[in-house]
Design a protein around this motif. Sequence first.
Motif, mmCIF file in Angstrom:
data_model
loop_
_atom_site.group_PDB
_atom_site.id
_atom_site.type_symbol
_atom_site.label_atom_id
_atom_site.label_comp_id
_atom_site.label_asym_id
_atom_site.label_seq_id
_atom_site.Cartn_x
_atom_site.Cartn_y
_atom_site.Cartn_z
ATOM 1 N N UNK A 17 0.815 -1.216 0.000
ATOM 2 C CA UNK A 17 0.000 0.000 0.000
ATOM 3 C C UNK A 17 0.846 1.263 0.000
ATOM 4 N N UNK A 18 1.917 1.299 0.786
ATOM 5 C CA UNK A 18 2.746 2.511 0.841
ATOM 6 C C UNK A 18 3.446 2.754 -0.487
ATOM 7 N N UNK A 19 3.859 1.690 -1.173
ATOM 8 C CA UNK A 19 4.473 1.843 -2.503
ATOM 9 C C UNK A 19 3.473 2.420 -3.492
ATOM 10 N N UNK A 20 2.262 1.924 -3.464
ATOM 11 C CA UNK A 20 1.219 2.397 -4.374
ATOM 12 C C UNK A 20 0.915 3.867 -4.100
ATOM 13 N N UNK A 21 0.780 4.240 -2.846
ATOM 14 C CA UNK A 21 0.508 5.633 -2.485
ATOM 15 C C UNK A 21 1.650 6.532 -2.942
ATOM 16 N N UNK A 22 2.871 6.068 -2.734
ATOM 17 C CA UNK A 22 4.042 6.839 -3.150
ATOM 18 C C UNK A 22 4.093 7.042 -4.658
ATOM 19 N N UNK A 23 3.811 5.979 -5.387
ATOM 20 C CA UNK A 23 3.828 6.059 -6.851
ATOM 21 C C UNK A 23 2.715 6.954 -7.371
#
Length: 56
Positions: A17-23
């Motif tokens: 989830x944090x990777x997706x939010x960051x991207x």
Amino acid sequence: MNGKKRLAGDIVRQANTSEVKGLRSEARELKECVAELILENRLLKKSMIGDGGDDE
């Protein structure tokens, strides 16, 4: 065949989830930068035409 399946599994993984939010955040920022550059480019082109530049 078993080795190929394992290799394929190593390549494909789920993003957390944090990777997706960051991207998504990065993509939004990049889109804003592109929009600003397009507007600036258009303004510069208009100013060149208005000043009797070589364009048309």
